[in-house]
Design an enzyme around this catalytic site. Structure first.
Site, PDB file in Angstrom:
ATOM      1  N   ARG A  58       0.880  -1.252  -0.108  1.00 28.05           N
ATOM      2  CA  ARG A  58      -0.049   0.029  -0.017  1.00 28.05           C
ATOM      3  C   ARG A  58       0.735   1.252   0.041  1.00 28.05           C
ATOM      4  O   ARG A  58       0.211   2.370   0.436  1.00 28.05           O
ATOM      5  CB  ARG A  58      -0.913  -0.163   1.359  1.00 28.05           C
ATOM      6  N   LYS A  91       3.825  11.426 -11.239  1.00 33.41           N
ATOM      7  CA  LYS A  91       3.143  10.496 -12.039  1.00 33.41           C
ATOM      8  C   LYS A  91       4.134   9.126 -12.045  1.00 33.41           C
ATOM      9  O   LYS A  91       5.011   9.209 -12.718  1.00 33.41           O
ATOM     10  CB  LYS A  91       2.970  11.068 -13.542  1.00 33.41           C
ATOM     11  N   GLU A 128      12.067  18.980 -23.854  1.00 25.46           N
ATOM     12  CA  GLU A 128      11.014  19.308 -22.883  1.00 25.46           C
ATOM     13  C   GLU A 128      11.221  20.660 -22.212  1.00 25.46           C
ATOM     14  O   GLU A 128      10.300  21.482 -21.723  1.00 25.46           O
ATOM     15  CB  GLU A 128      11.068  18.303 -21.555  1.00 25.46           C
ATOM     16  N   LYS A 149       8.229  23.331 -13.256  1.00 20.38           N
ATOM     17  CA  LYS A 149       7.343  21.988 -13.144  1.00 20.38           C
ATOM     18  C   LYS A 149       6.860  21.772 -11.737  1.00 20.38           C
ATOM     19  O   LYS A 149       5.501  21.579 -11.433  1.00 20.38           O
ATOM     20  CB  LYS A 149       8.130  20.637 -13.579  1.00 20.38           C
ATOM     21  N   GLU A 177      -3.870  17.273 -12.050  1.00 24.24           N
ATOM     22  CA  GLU A 177      -4.101  17.517 -13.337  1.00 24.24           C
ATOM     23  C   GLU A 177      -5.563  17.840 -13.270  1.00 24.24           C
ATOM     24  O   GLU A 177      -6.239  17.457 -14.460  1.00 24.24           O
ATOM     25  CB  GLU A 177      -3.623  16.680 -14.465  1.00 24.24           C
ATOM     26  N   ARG A 202      -2.213  21.856 -14.639  1.00 23.91           N
ATOM     27  CA  ARG A 202      -1.039  21.040 -14.793  1.00 23.91           C
ATOM     28  C   ARG A 202      -1.264  20.729 -16.379  1.00 23.91           C
ATOM     29  O   ARG A 202      -0.261  20.293 -16.847  1.00 23.91           O
ATOM     30  CB  ARG A 202      -1.076  19.808 -14.033  1.00 23.91           C
ATOM     31  N   ASN A 257       1.407  19.563 -21.072  1.00 25.70           N
ATOM     32  CA  ASN A 257       1.338  18.835 -22.259  1.00 25.70           C
ATOM     33  C   ASN A 257       1.226  19.562 -23.630  1.00 25.70           C
ATOM     34  O   ASN A 257       1.000  19.044 -24.530  1.00 25.70           O
ATOM     35  CB  ASN A 257      -0.589  18.220 -22.299  1.00 25.70           C
ATOM     36  N   HIS A 285       2.232  17.840 -26.790  1.00 25.50           N
ATOM     37  CA  HIS A 285       2.022  16.067 -26.474  1.00 25.50           C
ATOM     38  C   HIS A 285       0.855  15.520 -27.064  1.00 25.50           C
ATOM     39  O   HIS A 285       1.145  14.469 -27.472  1.00 25.50           O
ATOM     40  CB  HIS A 285       2.190  16.137 -24.909  1.00 25.50           C
ATOM     41  N   HIS A 294       2.101  12.378 -28.615  1.00 26.82           N
ATOM     42  CA  HIS A 294       1.756  11.203 -28.444  1.00 26.82           C
ATOM     43  C   HIS A 294       1.188  10.266 -29.597  1.00 26.82           C
ATOM     44  O   HIS A 294       1.597   9.211 -29.544  1.00 26.82           O
ATOM     45  CB  HIS A 294       0.681  10.983 -27.266  1.00 26.82           C
ATOM     46  N   HIS A 305      10.544  10.187 -27.364  1.00 27.91           N
ATOM     47  CA  HIS A 305       9.569  11.059 -26.912  1.00 27.91           C
ATOM     48  C   HIS A 305       9.764  12.511 -27.205  1.00 27.91           C
ATOM     49  O   HIS A 305       8.830  13.117 -27.728  1.00 27.91           O
ATOM     50  CB  HIS A 305       9.212  10.815 -25.369  1.00 27.91           C
TER      51      HIS A 305
HETATM   52  N1  LIG Z   1       5.948  10.046 -15.166  1.00 34.23           N
HETATM   53  C1  LIG Z   1       6.154  11.219 -15.913  1.00 34.23           C
HETATM   54  O1  LIG Z   1       5.825  12.302 -15.711  1.00 34.23           O
HETATM   55  C2  LIG Z   1       6.609  11.011 -17.246  1.00 34.23           C
HETATM   56  C3  LIG Z   1       6.899  12.128 -18.141  1.00 34.23           C
HETATM   57  C4  LIG Z   1       7.542  12.113 -19.425  1.00 34.23           C
HETATM   58  C5  LIG Z   1       8.172  10.666 -19.809  1.00 34.23           C
HETATM   59  N2  LIG Z   1       7.792   9.574 -18.945  1.00 34.23           N
HETATM   60  C6  LIG Z   1       8.122   8.447 -19.292  1.00 34.23           C
HETATM   61  O2  LIG Z   1       9.792   8.299 -19.469  1.00 34.23           O
HETATM   62  C7  LIG Z   1       9.937   7.150 -20.365  1.00 34.23           C
HETATM   63  C8  LIG Z   1      10.929   7.909 -21.279  1.00 34.23           C
HETATM   64  O3  LIG Z   1      12.105   8.152 -20.264  1.00 34.23           O
HETATM   65  P1  LIG Z   1      13.552   8.289 -21.040  1.00 34.23           P
HETATM   66  O4  LIG Z   1      13.533   9.330 -22.265  1.00 34.23           O
HETATM   67  O5  LIG Z   1      14.466   8.696 -19.986  1.00 34.23           O
HETATM   68  O6  LIG Z   1      13.988   6.993 -21.417  1.00 34.23           O
HETATM   69  P2  LIG Z   1      14.746   5.658 -20.946  1.00 34.23           P
HETATM   70  O7  LIG Z   1      14.487   5.549 -19.637  1.00 34.23           O
HETATM   71  O8  LIG Z   1      14.410   4.567 -21.831  1.00 34.23           O
HETATM   72  O9  LIG Z   1      16.356   6.048 -21.238  1.00 34.23           O
HETATM   73  C9  LIG Z   1      16.671   6.295 -22.393  1.00 34.23           C
HETATM   74  C10 LIG Z   1      17.985   5.264 -22.664  1.00 34.23           C
HETATM   75  O10 LIG Z   1      19.306   5.852 -22.177  1.00 34.23           O
HETATM   76  C11 LIG Z   1      19.859   5.014 -21.227  1.00 34.23           C
HETATM   77  N3  LIG Z   1      20.443   5.759 -20.231  1.00 34.23           N
HETATM   78  C12 LIG Z   1      19.816   6.425 -19.119  1.00 34.23           C
HETATM   79  N4  LIG Z   1      20.539   7.252 -18.484  1.00 34.23           N
HETATM   80  C13 LIG Z   1      21.694   6.909 -19.106  1.00 34.23           C
HETATM   81  C14 LIG Z   1      23.025   7.604 -18.877  1.00 34.23           C
HETATM   82  N5  LIG Z   1      23.264   8.442 -17.892  1.00 34.23           N
HETATM   83  N6  LIG Z   1      24.217   7.235 -19.479  1.00 34.23           N
HETATM   84  C15 LIG Z   1      23.774   6.322 -20.626  1.00 34.23           C
HETATM   85  N7  LIG Z   1      22.581   5.672 -20.927  1.00 34.23           N
HETATM   86  C16 LIG Z   1      21.663   6.016 -19.999  1.00 34.23           C
HETATM   87  C17 LIG Z   1      18.622   3.981 -20.746  1.00 34.23           C
HETATM   88  O11 LIG Z   1      19.423   2.847 -20.278  1.00 34.23           O
HETATM   89  C18 LIG Z   1      17.738   3.977 -22.151  1.00 34.23           C
HETATM   90  O12 LIG Z   1      18.562   3.218 -23.004  1.00 34.23           O
HETATM   91  C19 LIG Z   1       8.816   6.755 -20.930  1.00 34.23           C
HETATM   92  O13 LIG Z   1       8.287   5.656 -20.518  1.00 34.23           O
HETATM   93  C20 LIG Z   1       7.712   7.903 -20.696  1.00 34.23           C
HETATM   94  O14 LIG Z   1       6.289   7.334 -20.673  1.00 34.23           O
HETATM   95  C21 LIG Z   1       7.229   9.896 -17.708  1.00 34.23           C
END
Ligand SMILES: NC(=O)c1ccc[n+]([C@@H]2O[C@H](COP(=O)([O-])OP(=O)(O)OC[C@H]3O[C@@H](n4cnc5c(N)ncnc54)[C@H](O)[C@@H]3O)[C@@H](O)[C@H]2O)c1
Length: 528
Positions: free
Chosen positions: A288, A310, A352, A393, A403, A407, A411, A414, A418, A431
């Site tokens: 929980r 999120k 971003e 943020k 949101e 908030r 987007n 986005h 998306h 992304h």
């Molecule tokens: N929770 C939220 O508010 C929110 C907002 C935006 C995106 N997201 C989510 O985030 C995800 C995308 O995140 P991302 O772009 O960080 O991608 P990711 O987590 O897949 O990382 C991208 C790549 O970089 C590598 N990597 C990470 N840090 C590294 C480093 N310091 N050195 C070398 N390699 C490294 C990872 O292993 C991966 O291969 C998606 O799933 C998306 O839905 C969530």
């Protein structure tokens, strides 16, 4: 954070504590002064009139009271350490720092001070100091850090403590009343992660990461944990968006259960948004809900996904469809981790940051244009823009955590972004790349609706391209498919498409139920 200064009399606890509280903007508490205030007489007189036992029990009561404070520097009386209840109370959500000095220097300082110290009211005070120090040394060694104050000024000692604790880094607070948390941003600060984790006094710690990131940073992180006697359970999942799903969520639950994680345990997410999202989701649902710390290592995760609470995983029928709102206890950003990030991922994160400039800060937008070289060289401007993005943020999330309104401006770009990710199966565009196309398309839409001037919109497209990001909806994408994808997105309401549209650089509005014909025009005709 609460910083507790321990040490023998004359080691500078009060003077260093005052400097430290000034520099950090924290409240300063001196337990000896509080005792004197409560009793209305100096400690020497309390000892004489009521005895040491009376003094110690009053001291324990006061220590218990001040232990509940947050963001305070607490200078403790020299004997506080002798009582294990005191140490336990002070260590809760606090860091213990031991100030050290040689017996001769202690004696000189005490004599210069003039006031009477009951414990040194003996024939040979230097011998007494040495004796008492020898008795207490093992107790002082329980501290998390120590600083030698022999030949430095209180200001210098305060600075050394800040450096040692990583408090000279930048800090942003996400203000959510009793669920508020800090975002720490600095360069080369991974070594302080152990200390920052220890602050939460977790029963157990799990470090959740993937092979790619863990293989680069394991040495630094594990060393930092060991320094604070934390032996983390390391749990790795494969690298990739496709593993942010229920199967791996179950795997993580299982590993935690097998290792005996309980409700006072803590998860640390080391990696990009994928690791952050799944770790946050597991933390918010395991037993929980348990605490978690985000250590984002991609630019996107540092400025966006790690902040705001999120969490979630993907379902075969939709991305991020299963999730929670659950805030971390701390976000810990070491920008040096970006040095190992592939360039394409770095640029994707820049999208971003451009978004934050457009939605709320024209000056940030200008900095991105003017300081491009320094940003790409990981100079001071990079820390500055990451901090500013986190502030924006944090501010939005503080005002609208779930949101309900404001908030939604996050987007911007986005809705179309998306849709592009969905129709291309999440493996063609990163992304940020998809969001860049979406931001330029939304700016084009704003121009067509006479909300924004064409010249201003052109600046958005220019900046996106300056950071090697795509700006045009690819011709091979079918506008009808994109509109269908937008309509089933979880942010669409009853098939109506709402868009965040820029009015100028730094200000946006939400336009509800935008005409699908106009959307199609924008998607078809090549933006701006
Ligand atoms: N929770 C939220 O508010 C929110 C907002 C935006 C995106 N997201 C989510 O985030 C995800 C995308 O995140 P991302 O772009 O960080 O991608 P990711 O987590 O897949 O990382 C991208 C790549 O970089 C590598 N990597 C990470 N840090 C590294 C480093 N310091 N050195 C070398 N390699 C490294 C990872 O292993 C991966 O291969 C998606 O799933 C998306 O839905 C969530």
């Amino acid at each position: 954070m609460k910083i507790v200064l321990l040490g023998f009399m004359g080691t500078g606890k009060t003077s260093v504590g005052m400097e430290l509280s000034k520099a950090l903007g924290y409240e300063f508490i001196d337990t000896d002064l509080l005792v004197e205030e409560r009793e209305g007489m100096p400690i020497s007189l309390i000892f004489k009139k009521k005895g040491e036992d009376y003094f110690r029990s009053l001291e324990q009561k006061i220590v218990e009271e001040v232990s509940r404070m947050e963001k305070a520097v607490i200078a403790t009386g020299g004997g506080v350490i002798k009582n294990s209840t005191n140490v336990k109370n002070l260590g809760r959500r606090g860091v213990l720092v031991w100030l050290r000095a040689d017996p001769e220097i202690i004696l000189r300082r005490v004599l210069l001070e003039g006031g009477k110290r009951p414990l040194l009211d003996v024939a040979e005070p230097l011998r007494e100091i040495k004796k008492l120090l020898a008795e207490r040394i093992d107790l002082y060694r329980q501290a998390d850090a120590s600083v030698d104050t022999n030949y430095i000024t209180p200001g210098e000692a305060a600075y050394e403590i800040m450096e040692r604790l990583g408090l000279d880094s930048q800090q942003v607070t996400v203000d959510l009343k009793d669920r508020s948390y800090d975002i720490i941003i600095g360069s080369g600060i991974l070594q302080n992660l152990g200390l920052r984790t220890k602050e939460f006094r977790p029963s157990k710690v799990a470090l959740i990461s993937n092979e790619t990131v863990f293989s680069i940073y394991s040495d630094r992180i594990v060393k930092s944990f060991r320094q604070y006697h934390i032996d983390p359970e390391v749990i790795l999942i494969p690298d990739g968006e496709e593993y942010k799903d229920f199967l791996w969520t179950y795997y993580l639950y299982g590993e935690l259960l097998k290792a005996g994680f309980d409700r006072s345990s803590l998860l640390v997410a080391l990696g990009g948004g994928v690791i952050g999202d799944i770790t946050g989701f597991v933390a918010s649902t395991y037993m929980r809900g348990i605490r978690f710390v985000q250590v984002p290592t991609t630019l996107l995760a540092q400025v966006d996904s790690s902040v705001g609470g999120k969490t979630g995983v993907n379902h075969p029928l939709g991305k991020n469809m299963i999730g929670t709102f659950s805030q971390p206890s701390l976000v810990f950003i070491d920008i040096d981790t970006l040095r190992t990030l592939p360039d394409r991922e770095f640029y994707s994160g820049m999208a971003e940051i451009i978004k934050y400039g457009v939605i709320s800060d024209g000056r940030l937008f200008d900095t991105l244009q003017a300081d491009r070289e320094d940003i790409l060289a990981h100079g001071d401007s990079l820390v500055k823009i990451i901090k500013r993005s986190c502030e924006i943020k944090a501010d939005v999330v503080s005002k609208d955590e779930r949101e309900a309104g404001l908030r939604a401006i996050l987007n911007y770009g986005h809705t179309i972004g998306h849709a592009i990710e969905t129709v291309t199966g999440y493996n063609k565009y990163l992304h940020g790349e998809a969001v860049s196309i979406g931001m330029v398309a939304a700016a084009d839409m704003a121009v067509r609706m006479k909300i924004m001037r064409r010249q201003e919109a052109g600046r958005i497209k220019e900046l996106v391209e300056l950071y090697n990001l795509p700006a045009i909806v690819p011709e091979d994408l079918n506008p009808g498919d994109l509109i269908s994808a937008m309509t089933i997105d979880k942010k669409a309401k009853a098939g109506r498409l709402n868009f965040v549209l820029p009015e100028s650089i730094g200000a946006v509005r939400i336009e509800e139920d935008v005409d699908k014909k106009l959307i199609k025009e924008v998607l078809t005709s090549g933006q701006l």
